[in-house]
Structures are given as structure tokens and as C-alpha cells.
Design a protein around this motif. Structure first.
Motif, PDB file in Angstrom:
ATOM      1  N   SER A  94       0.852  -1.168   0.084  1.00 34.12           N
ATOM      2  CA  SER A  94       0.092   0.149  -0.037  1.00 34.12           C
ATOM      3  C   SER A  94       0.910   1.426  -0.002  1.00 34.12           C
ATOM      4  CB  SER A  94      -0.996   0.113   1.276  1.00 34.12           C
ATOM      5  OG  SER A  94      -1.726   1.218   1.229  1.00 34.12           O
ATOM      6  N   VAL A  95       0.224   2.342  -0.614  1.00 33.74           N
ATOM      7  CA  VAL A  95       0.914   3.565  -0.622  1.00 33.74           C
ATOM      8  C   VAL A  95      -0.036   4.412   0.075  1.00 33.74           C
ATOM      9  CG1 VAL A  95       1.596   5.643  -2.253  1.00 33.74           C
ATOM     10  CG2 VAL A  95       2.528   3.172  -2.510  1.00 33.74           C
ATOM     11  N   SER A  96       0.438   5.521   0.811  1.00 34.84           N
ATOM     12  CA  SER A  96      -0.235   6.596   1.189  1.00 34.84           C
ATOM     13  C   SER A  96       0.758   7.959   0.953  1.00 34.84           C
ATOM     14  CB  SER A  96      -0.639   6.713   2.617  1.00 34.84           C
ATOM     15  OG  SER A  96      -1.551   7.793   2.873  1.00 34.84           O
ATOM     16  N   MET A  97       0.447   8.544  -0.326  1.00 37.37           N
ATOM     17  CA  MET A  97       1.265   9.601  -0.556  1.00 37.37           C
ATOM     18  C   MET A  97       0.570  11.034  -0.681  1.00 37.37           C
ATOM     19  SD  MET A  97       3.537   9.829  -3.989  1.00 37.37           S
ATOM     20  CE  MET A  97       3.743  11.269  -4.923  1.00 37.37           C
ATOM     21  N   THR A  98       1.148  11.969  -0.042  1.00 36.14           N
ATOM     22  CA  THR A  98       0.481  13.396  -0.148  1.00 36.14           C
ATOM     23  C   THR A  98       1.649  14.249  -1.019  1.00 36.14           C
ATOM     24  OG1 THR A  98      -0.545  13.097   2.132  1.00 36.14           O
ATOM     25  CG2 THR A  98      -0.658  15.396   1.072  1.00 36.14           C
ATOM     26  N   THR A  99       0.972  14.949  -1.969  1.00 39.16           N
ATOM     27  CA  THR A  99       2.007  15.546  -2.858  1.00 39.16           C
ATOM     28  C   THR A  99       1.622  16.900  -3.007  1.00 39.16           C
ATOM     29  OG1 THR A  99       2.848  15.547  -5.352  1.00 39.16           O
ATOM     30  CG2 THR A  99       0.559  14.510  -4.777  1.00 39.16           C
ATOM     31  N   THR A 100       2.557  18.118  -3.258  1.00 39.92           N
ATOM     32  CA  THR A 100       2.244  19.443  -3.207  1.00 39.92           C
ATOM     33  C   THR A 100       3.186  20.322  -3.795  1.00 39.92           C
ATOM     34  OG1 THR A 100       2.217  21.245  -1.526  1.00 39.92           O
ATOM     35  CG2 THR A 100       3.737  19.559  -1.351  1.00 39.92           C
ATOM     36  N   ILE A 101       2.784  21.502  -4.230  1.00 40.53           N
ATOM     37  CA  ILE A 101       3.488  22.687  -4.696  1.00 40.53           C
ATOM     38  C   ILE A 101       3.024  23.713  -3.884  1.00 40.53           C
ATOM     39  CG2 ILE A 101       3.900  21.756  -7.069  1.00 40.53           C
ATOM     40  CD1 ILE A 101       1.756  23.994  -7.822  1.00 40.53           C
ATOM     41  N   GLU A 102       2.395  23.388  -2.798  1.00 45.27           N
ATOM     42  CA  GLU A 102       2.122  24.437  -1.694  1.00 45.27           C
ATOM     43  C   GLU A 102       0.781  25.066  -2.012  1.00 45.27           C
ATOM     44  OE1 GLU A 102       1.760  27.656   0.094  1.00 45.27           O
ATOM     45  OE2 GLU A 102       1.645  26.447   1.967  1.00 45.27           O
ATOM     46  N   GLN A 103       0.806  26.474  -2.471  1.00 43.95           N
ATOM     47  CA  GLN A 103      -0.450  27.312  -2.881  1.00 43.95           C
ATOM     48  C   GLN A 103      -0.980  26.844  -4.337  1.00 43.95           C
ATOM     49  OE1 GLN A 103      -1.054  31.281  -3.394  1.00 43.95           O
ATOM     50  NE2 GLN A 103      -1.712  31.578  -1.471  1.00 43.95           N
ATOM     51  N   ALA A 104      -1.939  27.162  -4.727  1.00 42.55           N
ATOM     52  CA  ALA A 104      -2.539  26.906  -5.860  1.00 42.55           C
ATOM     53  C   ALA A 104      -1.637  27.481  -6.949  1.00 42.55           C
ATOM     54  CB  ALA A 104      -4.102  27.362  -6.142  1.00 42.55           C
ATOM     55  N   PHE A 105      -1.201  26.800  -7.846  1.00 44.14           N
ATOM     56  CA  PHE A 105      -0.024  27.213  -8.680  1.00 44.14           C
ATOM     57  C   PHE A 105       1.287  27.474  -8.236  1.00 44.14           C
ATOM     58  CE2 PHE A 105      -4.159  27.741 -10.821  1.00 44.14           C
ATOM     59  CZ  PHE A 105      -3.982  26.919 -11.675  1.00 44.14           C
ATOM     60  N   GLY A 106       1.336  27.375  -6.847  1.00 43.69           N
ATOM     61  CA  GLY A 106       2.743  27.536  -6.353  1.00 43.69           C
ATOM     62  C   GLY A 106       3.281  29.058  -6.410  1.00 43.69           C
ATOM     63  N   SER A 107       4.447  29.118  -6.891  1.00 43.99           N
ATOM     64  CA  SER A 107       5.086  30.331  -6.877  1.00 43.99           C
ATOM     65  C   SER A 107       4.723  31.311  -7.856  1.00 43.99           C
ATOM     66  CB  SER A 107       6.614  30.535  -6.775  1.00 43.99           C
ATOM     67  OG  SER A 107       6.940  29.654  -7.961  1.00 43.99           O
ATOM     68  N   ARG A 108       3.833  30.716  -8.674  1.00 45.25           N
ATOM     69  CA  ARG A 108       3.042  31.123 -10.174  1.00 45.25           C
ATOM     70  C   ARG A 108       4.433  31.432 -11.055  1.00 45.25           C
ATOM     71  NH1 ARG A 108       0.053  31.265  -5.709  1.00 45.25           N
ATOM     72  NH2 ARG A 108      -1.951  32.032  -6.077  1.00 45.25           N
TER      73      ARG A 108
END
Length: 596
Positions: A419-433
Motif C-alpha cells: 500500500s501507498v499513502s502519498m501526499t504531494t504538493t506545490i503548496e499554494q494553488a499554482f505554487g510560486s506562479r
């Protein structure tokens, strides 16, 4: 919306049909995390394996990999690569992730969190002795951390993957080349984001000449991302962290027109994903495994749950299908106390020591009993103070509350029980823009994160250093809470879950665990429950989801209540008593579960 079929070739394996489904979505409320309305979902049963992700195209990529003989790690890579294309506001090549993996015997924690460049210091987000306004910091080169997702995926694949690396990137490459239908959530995120229009590359790709975003259902190709993914497929992570792709990222960060960052090619080339020891905590009949620092997720979730377990029952926890005011009061007060500890102690463990020399000190039963005893009949408001879980003194100051955003979550159980549980991100919506085309000079590309704004903007408070201050090479504290659940007696895997949502991830995950264990709910019903969140002072309750009587009862206990959209993105897969699987996807986002 009619079904649409795409075919891709998994090299040396088979041609796989790829399906995209159409859904009807309500118009989303504008909130710090844009969603796509609220749509009831049925939950999905499976006998052998299941994949849950935030977009149907991404879920299907993982499903097809499992059908082709891949395992949970293989499927997670395919899902992540597609998410970065179809849900670029939440994750992608330019971000980071925490991956919790059960290989059938052991739980492993792969840390792909972004790092601060070597040239930064604690004043990164300070100007003239004052912290920058949050959005000024976000939309700048200073906010970009060294991305970790690609190296994390490669490291996990090298240790556990079964299908060829290049095959797992084929679904995303095919979609990027042939195009995909823009979803309601992507359209809404584009429409609501003024800052993204200031980036020339993103404006030309996502908007028309009048500044209007690409419409729902319109086909979007991403030639630049396809070219970048092809290089990574051929040459592995080295293609991303060195050469033309790396050079393009560095130039866009260091040449930002307003506040350039300090990223260097050496920062990228030397980045490493870290294999850490997970934190596994007994919780009555369950053992709950989560991610250690620099994530604050597991420690804070389990502090909340540990305090709740020692609280007297004020009233039935459920009232006509929603959580009662009495249970919510105790949940919110436990959250205040847990967040006070989080803000004081938790940061990158390579830079700060755990209280008492061991992070488990924060979860000791006697300590949680002491903390739980502070919960009274009335709200403590912003008066919660950190405790002292260990004998060792610290010289840290509490970090003031800052905004936290973004992310996406993936849960997978394969046919062998891995099993995998993975949370993935660039932080804010669209990150740094800041968008990078990888030096291809083709339309499109990928977004760069703004994860460094998860550090404390002010490195000191009243002359004392903040644990989560900016330092070279440091990983910012996170709230991501990928979670695996096991039966304490048999050791059997029972479930995989997690959520996006910034600091509120902690509340979403904690409440879901209670609903699954104590209230007998299945995965979908637990995810449907309305949310209530506090970071230490004001309480936000999910708009139009709680009866007025519940809100009034909380106010009578001293809680300051406001309504807002709380756009979680929970995914959960649970094993039933007969060994079959049942998965749920958050009705606030576009995710689905697929399995056989």
C-alpha cells in the motif's frame, strides 16, 4: 460529457485503453482552496486492488498500471505524473511529496520534501525588519524550494518498482501530447487566480488575449511538459536535476522581476530524497502509521486523538448525520493544544532536536492525559500554550500562525496487499506562479513550488529562535499526513488515507480516523462529514453543512465561529472484515476510486 478514449503503449507490455469520465459539478464557492462544488459520491468496492486519486484521469493511470502487473509504487508514479498535468495547481514536477509505503512486511517513509537553497538565511522573507506580506513572498523567486518529487519517485521505484520506469511516465506523456479535457476545478482555479496571469509563460498557455482562462471541456495539450517527461523517462532524475531543465528553473527563479531567489544549479544536483523511520502509534485496536518530522501531521493528529480518548462524553458524537456540538467542542480544544505544541517544537529533525530527545514523547499517554485535563466546558480561545513533553529544555519560540495551502493525495492498495499513502504538493494553488518549460521553448511546462513560505517568516520571536526558521538546506515544516492503518493484533493492513488542505489536513485526517474507527462509517460516509477547523483562535465550520443550533451551541461555549468553504481532498481505501476493499473520494473534489 461523452466518454473519451486514449490509448497508450506500456513498452514491452500491452496497449492500454484510457478513459476519462464526465461529471456534473456545482459552481464552486470561492475560497482559499478552490474546489469544484460538492457532489455526493457512492464509494467504490473492489476485491483485489484499488486506486484513489484527485482526478479521474490520474486514478485511471494507476488502475491501468496495476492491471498491467505493476505494484503500488509503480501505480503511484503513474498517478503523480498525470496529476502534475491535469491538476497543475496542486502538485507536479516542481514540488515535493511524502510517501508512506507498506511493502507487505515493513512501513517505509520516503521524504521528498523541498529544501532551502544553500545561499538563503533566516531573513529570506524579511524586508526593512518586517516580514513580507504573504502573497508578496509567495509570488516571488524567494519562495521556491529545491523540488523533491522526481528524485523521491525514482528512489522509491529503484527499491520497490516492478515495471520499467519509462513505462510509468507513458500515460502522462501521451496525455500531454494528445491533450485532455480541462476539468471544472482546473478552470475555476485559473479563473480565480490573478497572480498567475502575471507570469508570461503561464498567461500565454492558460489564458486567452483577454485574460480569460481556458474553458471547461476544452482540450489542452502540454508539449513542453511532454518533452520534459520524455527526457526524465529516458535518463531518470538526472535529466531533471542537471542540464537544460535545471538551468531553465534556476534562470526563472534567479531572474524573477521583483524578488529573485537564490537557487543554484548545485542545489538541484545535490538534492536527495531521504528514507526516514515512520511513526507508528497504538490507538486502541489499531496501529496508525504516519510521517515523522519535518511533517507535523502524524504527531499533531495523534495528539488530538489521544486527548479525545481521555475526554468524558458530553453528548452523542453524531447528531442527525453531523458531528454534535459537544464532540466538536472537545475536538477543537484538543486541536488548539496540539497546534500549540506543533508551533513550538516541530521542524526539520536534521536541524532541531525532539523534546526529550524523542518525538514519541509528544504522544506519551501520561503527557496527553495532562494536556487533555486542560479541556474544560468553555473554549480556551487563543489561550492554548505549549506543554513540556520531555525533560530537555528548548530555547525555541512559538511560531506565529501563517497561511498554508495546496496539495493532493493518493491512496493505493495493490493485489499483494502492498500500500501507498502519498501526499504531494506545490503548496499554494499554482505554487510560486513561476512556470518552467524546461528550456524546450515549447508551449506549457510545469509550475514551481512556493514551499519555502511554510517556514516561519520571522526567524526569531522575542529574541528566541523559531524552530521552523529558514536555514540553508533545511526542509520546511509540513502538515501533510499520509496515513496507513493496521490491526494491532494481527498486523494486517486495514487502510490508507490522507488529504490536501494546508494546516487543516490535520483536522480532516483526525476526524476521518474517528469516524472510521469509532462511528462505524465506511470510507465514503466518513469523507462526506462536514468539517470544522481551528488553528488556535477562530473556528471555521464548513459553509451550509452544520445546523444553526450546532453553531449557536459552539458560540455559547465561547468559540468564535465563521463559515467558509473547506475544500479538503480526502482519499481513503479501507479493508472490510471479509478482506475486500472499499474506497472513498472526497465529494469536494473531482477524485474517484477504481479497482478490481
Amino acid at each position: 460529457m461523452p466518454s473519451r478514449k486514449i490509448a497508450w503503449l506500456l513498452p514491452g507490455l500491452l496497449v492500454v485503453p484510457f478513459y476519462a469520465w464526465g461529471f456534473d459539478y456545482e459552481t464552486p464557492a470561492i475560497s482559499p482552496e478552490d474546489g469544484s462544488g460538492y457532489e455526493e459520491k457512492p464509494g467504490w468496492a473492489a476485491d483485489e486492488f484499488a486506486v484513489a486519486a484527485a482526478n479521474p484521469l490520474a486514478t485511471d493511470a494507476g488502475y491501468q498500471v496495476l492491471k498491467a502487473g505493476g505494484n503500488a509504487i509503480d501505480a503511484a508514479i503513474a498517478v503523480q505524473m498525470v496529476l502534475g498535468l491535469v491538476e497543475p495547481q496542486s502538485s507536479g514536477l516542481g514540488g515535493g511529496a511524502f510517501l508512506l509505503y507498506y511493502d507487505g512486511h515493513d512501513v517505509l517513509a520516503y521524504d521528498g520534501r523541498e529544501t532551502a537553497p544553500a545561499a538563503v538565511d533566516g531573513d529570506l522573507f524579511m524586508e526593512d525588519g518586517e516580514p513580507l506580506a504573504f502573497m508578496e513572498a509567495v509570488t516571488s523567486g524567494r519562495s521556491v524550494g529545491v523540488p523533491g518529487t522526481v528524485r523521491l519517485m525514482e528512489k522509491a521505484h529503484a527499491a520497490h518498482g516492478s515495471l520499467p520506469w519509462a513505462a510509468l511516465l507513458t500515460p502522462a506523456i501521451t496525455l500531454a501530447e494528445e491533450g485532455f479535457a480541462v476539468s471544472p476545478r482546473l478552470h475555476t482555479s485559473l479563473a480565480n487566480d490573478e497572480a498567475l496571469r502575471n507570469n508570461d509563460l503561464a498567461r500565454a498557455f492558460y489564458y486567452d488575449e483577454e485574460g480569460d482562462p481556458i474553458e471547461v471541456g476544452e482540450t489542452l495539450n502540454n508539449p513542453a511538459l511532454a518533452a520534459v517527461l520524455k527526457r526524465i523517462a529516458r535518463n531518470g532524475s538526472a535529466a531533471f536535476y542537471q542540464g537544460g531543465i535545471a538551468q531553465d528553473m534556476v534562470e526563472r527563479i534567479t531572474q524573477h522581476p521583483e524578488r529573485p531567489g537564490e537557487m543554484a544549479l548545485d542545489d538541484l544536483e545535490t538534492y536527495e530524497a531521504i528514507l526516514r523511520d515512520p511513526l507508528c502509534t497504538p490507538w486502541q485496536q489499531w496501529e496508525v502509521c504516519g510521517f515523522p518530522p519535518p511533517s507535523s501531521g502524524h504527531l499533531t493528529v495523534m495528539q488530538i486523538l489521544g486527548m479525545l480518548d481521555q475526554q468524558p462524553l458530553l453528548e452523542a458524537p453524531l447528531d442527525d448525520g453531523v458531528t454534535s456540538s459537544g464532540w466538536l467542542h472537545q475536538f477543537l480544544e484538543a486541536s488548539r493544544l496540539a497546534f500549540a505544541d506543533r508551533n513550538y517544537y516541530i521542524a526539520d529533525p536534521d536541524f532541531v532536536d525532539a523534546p526529550g530527545g524523542d518525538w514519541s514523547s509528544m504522544l506519551a499517554p501520561d503527557y496527553l492525559a495532562e494536556r487533555s485535563a486542560l479541556i474544560g466546558q468553555e473554549s480556551m480561545g487563543n489561550g492554548a500554550e505549549h506543554g513540556r513533553p520531555g525533560e530537555m529544555q528548548t530555547s525555541f519560540a512559538a511560531q506565529p500562525t501563517q497561511p498554508e495551502y495546496g496539495t493532493s493525495h493518493i491512496s493505493i492498495v495493490d493485489a499483494e496487499g502492498r500500500s501507498v499513502s502519498m501526499t504531494t504538493t506545490i503548496e499554494q494553488a499554482f505554487g510560486s506562479r513561476i512556470m518552467s518549460d524546461g528550456g524546450t521553448d515549447l508551449p506549457g511546462g510545469f509550475m514551481l513550488n512556493n514551499e519555502l513560505t511554510d517556514f516561519a517568516f520571522q526567524p526569531e520571536e522575542e529574541g528566541e529562535p523559531v524552530a521552523n526558521r529558514v536555514e540553508p538546506g533545511k526542509r520546511p515544516r509540513s502538515s501533510m499526513s499520509p496515513t496507513l492503518i493496521f490491526d494491532r493484533e494481527s498486523g494486517e493492513l486495514l487502510g490508507s488515507l490522507g488529504s490536501p488542505g494546508g494546516a487543516a489536513i490535520i483536522h480532516y485526517t483526525a476526524r476521518t480516523l474517528v469516524a472510521l474507527r469509532d462511528w462505524g462509517m465506511n470510507a465514503q460516509t466518513a469523507l462526506n462529514l462536514p468539517h470544522a477547523v481551528t488553528l488556535g483562535d477562530q473556528v471555521w465550520v464548513e459553509k451550509d453543512r452544520f445546523p444553526e443550533a450546532t453553531r449557536d451551541a459552539l458560540r455559547e461555549r465561547g468559540h468564535e465561529i465563521s463559515e467558509r468553504a473547506l475544500t479538503s481532498g480526502l482519499q481513503a481505501i479501507m479493508r472490510d472484515e471479509d478482506g475486500s476493499l472499499f474506497g472513498g473520494a472526497d465529494p469536494r473534489r473531482e477524485g474517484v476510486v477504481m479497482g478490481d
